[in-house]
Design a protein around this motif. Structure first.
Motif, mmCIF file in Angstrom:
data_model
loop_
_atom_site.group_PDB
_atom_site.id
_atom_site.type_symbol
_atom_site.label_atom_id
_atom_site.label_comp_id
_atom_site.label_asym_id
_atom_site.label_seq_id
_atom_site.Cartn_x
_atom_site.Cartn_y
_atom_site.Cartn_z
ATOM 1 N N LEU A 102 -1.239 -4.106 -14.390
ATOM 2 C CA LEU A 102 -0.348 -3.969 -13.242
ATOM 3 C C LEU A 102 -0.511 -5.222 -12.388
ATOM 4 C CD1 LEU A 102 -1.028 -0.216 -12.361
ATOM 5 C CD2 LEU A 102 0.961 -1.166 -13.533
ATOM 6 N N LEU A 103 0.552 -5.952 -12.220
ATOM 7 C CA LEU A 103 0.478 -7.279 -11.603
ATOM 8 C C LEU A 103 0.506 -7.215 -10.079
ATOM 9 C CD1 LEU A 103 2.850 -9.206 -14.031
ATOM 10 C CD2 LEU A 103 0.360 -8.973 -14.119
ATOM 11 N N LEU A 104 -0.276 -6.315 -9.530
ATOM 12 C CA LEU A 104 -0.385 -6.152 -8.082
ATOM 13 C C LEU A 104 -1.850 -5.976 -7.713
ATOM 14 C CD1 LEU A 104 2.600 -3.687 -7.493
ATOM 15 C CD2 LEU A 104 2.500 -6.075 -6.784
ATOM 16 N N PRO A 105 -2.234 -6.329 -6.475
ATOM 17 C CA PRO A 105 -3.644 -6.186 -6.067
ATOM 18 C C PRO A 105 -4.096 -4.735 -6.142
ATOM 19 C CG PRO A 105 -2.419 -7.528 -4.498
ATOM 20 C CD PRO A 105 -1.408 -6.924 -5.420
ATOM 21 N N ARG A 106 -5.333 -4.555 -6.532
ATOM 22 C CA ARG A 106 -5.873 -3.203 -6.665
ATOM 23 C C ARG A 106 -5.822 -2.447 -5.342
ATOM 24 N NH1 ARG A 106 -8.976 -0.222 -10.086
ATOM 25 N NH2 ARG A 106 -10.236 1.420 -9.106
ATOM 26 N N ASP A 107 -6.212 -3.104 -4.248
ATOM 27 C CA ASP A 107 -6.246 -2.413 -2.962
ATOM 28 C C ASP A 107 -4.850 -2.044 -2.484
ATOM 29 O OD1 ASP A 107 -9.027 -2.487 -2.738
ATOM 30 O OD2 ASP A 107 -8.995 -4.484 -1.866
ATOM 31 N N TYR A 108 -3.845 -2.835 -2.849
ATOM 32 C CA TYR A 108 -2.463 -2.493 -2.494
ATOM 33 C C TYR A 108 -2.029 -1.228 -3.227
ATOM 34 C CZ TYR A 108 2.631 -2.764 -2.185
ATOM 35 O OH TYR A 108 3.946 -2.466 -1.978
ATOM 36 N N LEU A 109 -2.280 -1.173 -4.528
ATOM 37 C CA LEU A 109 -1.878 -0.015 -5.316
ATOM 38 C C LEU A 109 -2.633 1.241 -4.896
ATOM 39 C CD1 LEU A 109 -1.554 -1.640 -8.842
ATOM 40 C CD2 LEU A 109 0.276 -0.507 -7.568
ATOM 41 N N MET A 110 -3.942 1.096 -4.660
ATOM 42 C CA MET A 110 -4.738 2.251 -4.249
ATOM 43 C C MET A 110 -4.320 2.739 -2.871
ATOM 44 S SD MET A 110 -6.780 2.994 -6.751
ATOM 45 C CE MET A 110 -8.114 3.966 -6.048
ATOM 46 N N GLY A 111 -3.992 1.791 -1.989
ATOM 47 C CA GLY A 111 -3.545 2.171 -0.646
ATOM 48 C C GLY A 111 -2.204 2.862 -0.675
ATOM 49 N N PHE A 112 -1.267 2.328 -1.456
ATOM 50 C CA PHE A 112 0.051 2.959 -1.565
ATOM 51 C C PHE A 112 -0.070 4.357 -2.164
ATOM 52 C CE2 PHE A 112 3.936 3.857 -4.009
ATOM 53 C CZ PHE A 112 4.863 3.807 -2.986
ATOM 54 N N ASP A 113 -0.911 4.484 -3.179
ATOM 55 C CA ASP A 113 -1.121 5.786 -3.810
ATOM 56 C C ASP A 113 -1.721 6.780 -2.825
ATOM 57 O OD1 ASP A 113 -1.459 7.607 -6.178
ATOM 58 O OD2 ASP A 113 -3.571 7.304 -5.690
ATOM 59 N N LEU A 114 -2.687 6.338 -2.036
ATOM 60 C CA LEU A 114 -3.318 7.217 -1.055
ATOM 61 C C LEU A 114 -2.325 7.643 0.014
ATOM 62 C CD1 LEU A 114 -5.793 8.608 0.182
ATOM 63 C CD2 LEU A 114 -6.364 6.425 1.298
ATOM 64 N N GLN A 115 -1.517 6.694 0.483
ATOM 65 C CA GLN A 115 -0.538 7.051 1.508
ATOM 66 C C GLN A 115 0.488 8.047 0.988
ATOM 67 O OE1 GLN A 115 3.022 5.016 2.607
ATOM 68 N NE2 GLN A 115 2.142 4.439 4.574
ATOM 69 N N ARG A 116 0.979 7.815 -0.235
ATOM 70 C CA ARG A 116 1.950 8.753 -0.808
ATOM 71 C C ARG A 116 1.321 10.134 -0.995
ATOM 72 N NH1 ARG A 116 5.897 8.874 0.641
ATOM 73 N NH2 ARG A 116 6.629 10.194 -1.096
ATOM 74 N N PHE A 117 0.067 10.165 -1.407
ATOM 75 C CA PHE A 117 -0.622 11.438 -1.596
ATOM 76 C C PHE A 117 -0.720 12.197 -0.277
ATOM 77 C CE2 PHE A 117 -4.648 13.878 -1.605
ATOM 78 C CZ PHE A 117 -4.357 14.768 -2.634
ATOM 79 N N ILE A 118 -1.066 11.490 0.795
ATOM 80 C CA ILE A 118 -1.171 12.117 2.116
ATOM 81 C C ILE A 118 0.196 12.589 2.595
ATOM 82 C CG2 ILE A 118 -1.681 11.672 4.547
ATOM 83 C CD1 ILE A 118 -3.930 9.813 3.622
ATOM 84 N N MET A 119 1.224 11.772 2.379
ATOM 85 C CA MET A 119 2.563 12.131 2.846
ATOM 86 C C MET A 119 3.129 13.337 2.090
ATOM 87 S SD MET A 119 3.314 9.977 5.289
ATOM 88 C CE MET A 119 5.073 9.806 5.496
ATOM 89 N N GLN A 120 2.611 13.599 0.895
ATOM 90 C CA GLN A 120 3.099 14.731 0.110
ATOM 91 C C GLN A 120 2.421 16.040 0.474
ATOM 92 O OE1 GLN A 120 2.320 13.229 -3.803
ATOM 93 N NE2 GLN A 120 4.050 11.815 -3.764
#
Length: 586
Positions: A291-309
């Protein structure tokens, strides 16, 4: 000698007017930033940004991208500030605690410096708003757009806090502006500039994930069957420039994280959100794809989406729901937009319908371009389960102002006397919405009852974000109070301000003096600070009995002070008996 009208049309005169309005906003912002207590989320944003400068790491709190945090922390690099070197924690407030403990004398000054950096972004956004309004319409329209921006209590409230909401508002405007220039002039210059600005937006707040879709829609709105634009561009040339846009955005996004963890395979992640979780369910050979994106960006986006759900208690008009209200943000705009702005919006709608067939100022293409981000962001936010404040749709404000500002271009007291007077009458009261300074965060318009009654409609960051603890400290000192019952909706430990307190009783009142945050009075569940710094979970409506009593004082609209006597408690108990139910009366 040129008359005043001619002078205002010159570049020097234009920027003098624009600069004066933004200087007023900046001055009010400095006053507000100096006064208010460090607010809820702000408490950890600055320390986390400072930690990133010290360590080069961005995983202390992944829930927000690093750009604005590190931007706010730049002034601290030239001071004696210390991070406290806290360990990693699942509670970001621990970083604020460590920062406070390491800088007990100067921490408020450091947060003030961080807030000033956001104020600079507000000024820059106002400048861009002036540029775009002048290019779209006229200098007079630009004056009105910047006047609306600089006189907006909602804008000023967020411009004086070290959070990401004002910054992402500016980057939404900048990205759509650059996309507009790119669509009009399909050049490498604007492709790369748009990509760079889009990349900066992505490392500001995860809301920017909407911007690529907005840029695509904007492209088709502006260029589809538009005979005024060059349409003989080859598909290869267009695709190449869009590729350059994407590549420059990708580069800026990765550079913002110093390329840390870029290109890790899917198998290196364990996602939580429904959107990204499906990646972990792909066949093993596909999970080897990087995945051609920074690990912390992907983990942060995933965490935010999880919280928003997840279900989250949301308050609107004295009612609580776990899955939010579809009308939440429409109501927030009805309650928190000044009536003058609401009237100007209605007048702009009328003016567009009246002149839509022969007026180039607000063509269908321009209207579509301006309202694409407004509609998309508001709709998505309205169906979210996590609705905590108007700040979530703050990026729509500049586009609403751009929709309104052409009204100024048609001012003519000879040809359009009634229309001109209506615009002037609406514009003149705009500065009155700032009369509550420094309490811009708690602003509610007159028909909603003003900030004194704002808690009847909305709470949390719409009204009460912990900003008035300094007023409670003054109240305690002025009245020589040795001890007080306190339930504070904020992250700064009240004991750090030398306030001696105890938590109030739950479900049933008891005689005593109490200071209660407005959000908790309306029933918000919260993990409140105890005097020793630990946490106590206050459940839903555990302190709702305070709504029965009239406060003795209101501190900055977000903290109510109550003095309950034995007679008051007996009166409450009698009201409960008369209501013939086992809880306090509403």
């Amino acid at each position: 000698m040129p008359n005043l009208k001619d002078q205002l049309q010159t570049s020097k005169g234009f920027w003098s007017i624009i600069g004066s309005m933004l200087l007023i906003q900046f001055g009010l912002g400095l006053f507000t930033a100096h006064k208010l207590t460090v607010t809820h989320d702000e408490y950890w944003h600055l320390p986390v940004g400072f930690l990133s400068w010290e360590t080069g790491k961005f995983d202390y709190d992944r829930l927000n991208p690093p750009f604005i945090r590190t931007w706010s922390a730049i002034p601290l690099l030239f001071t004696s500030a210390k991070s406290g070197q806290p360990p990693y924690s699942s509670d970001p407030a621990d970083y604020g605690d460590a920062f406070l403990e390491a800088n007990p004398q100067n921490y408020q000054q450091y947060y003030f410096l961080g807030r000033c950096m956001i104020l600079l972004l507000s000024v820059a956004t106002g400048v861009l708003l002036a540029i775009w309004a002048r290019e779209l319409y006229s200098p007079s329209a630009a004056y009105l757009a910047v006047f609306l921006w600089s006189m907006s209590p909602n804008v000023l409230a967020n411009a004086t806090l070290g959070t990401q909401d004002l910054a992402i508002t500016g980057f939404f405007l900048a990205t759509v502006y650059c996309g507009w220039k790119f669509a009009l002039n399909v050049s490498w210059k604007w492709a790369l500039i748009t990509g760079a600005v889009l990349g900066l937006a992505q490392i500001t707040k995860f809301t920017a994930i909407l911007l690529p879709l907005i840029l695509i829609l904007q492209w088709f709105i502006i260029r589809y069957k538009n005979k005024t634009l060059e349409n003989n561009l080859s598909k290869r040339s267009i695709l190449a420039k869009w590729g350059g846009l994407i590549l420059s955005s990708w580069f800026i996004l990765n550079a913002g994280y110093l390329f840390q963890g870029t290109s890790q395979p899917i198998s290196a992640y364990q996602f939580q959100s429904s959107e990204l979780k499906t990646l972990n369910q792909l066949p093993p050979f596909i999970q080897t794809i990087p995945l051609l994106l920074p690990r912390d960006y992907l983990m942060g986006f995933d965490l935010q989406r999880f919280i928003m759900q997840q279900s989250h208690p949301t308050y609107l008009n004295t009612e609580w729901k776990l899955d939010g209200f579809h009308s939440y943000y429409i109501c927030a705009l009805l309650y928190k937009l000044p009536h003058a702005v609401q009237f100007l919006l209605l007048l702009a709608v009328y003016q567009w319908f009246k002149q839509r067939n022969h007026n180039d100022d607000m063509s269908l293409r321009t209207l579509g371009m301006l309202f694409t981000p407004v509609i998309l962001l508001t709709l998505i936010a309205s169906f979210s389960k996590n609705q905590l404040g108007l700040r979530y749709i703050l990026p729509v404000f500049p586009f609403l102002f751009l929709f309104i500002c052409p009204l100024a271009r048609h001012l003519d007291f000879h040809k359009h006397k009634l229309y001109s007077y209506l615009v002037i009458v609406a514009v003149i009261p705009l500065p009155l919405s700032l009369r509550y300074a420094p309490d811009h965060l708690a602003y509610f318009n007159e028909l909603s009852g003003g900030p004194e009654n704002g808690a009847q409609h909305l709470i949390d960051s719409n009204l009460d974000w912990g900003q008035d603890l300094y007023l409670l400290k003054q109240y305690v000192d002025n009245n020589a109070l040795y001890d007080i019952g306190l339930a504070y909706f904020g992250t700064v430990p009240p004991s750090s301000q030398d306030i001696n307190y105890h938590l109030p009783p739950e479900l049933r009142p008891a005689p005593g003096l109490y200071a209660i945050s407005a959000s908790l009075i309306q029933g918000r569940p919260y993990s409140a600070r105890k005097p020793d710094g630990s946490r106590h979970n206050i459940g839903l409506d555990m302190l709702g009995y305070f709504r029965f009593f009239k406060p003795k004082a209101q501190l900055g609209y977000s903290i109510n002070v109550y003095e309950l006597t034995p007679e008051d408690v007996a009166r409450w108990e009698m009201a409960v008996i008369r209501a013939n139910r086992g809880s306090y009366p509403q």
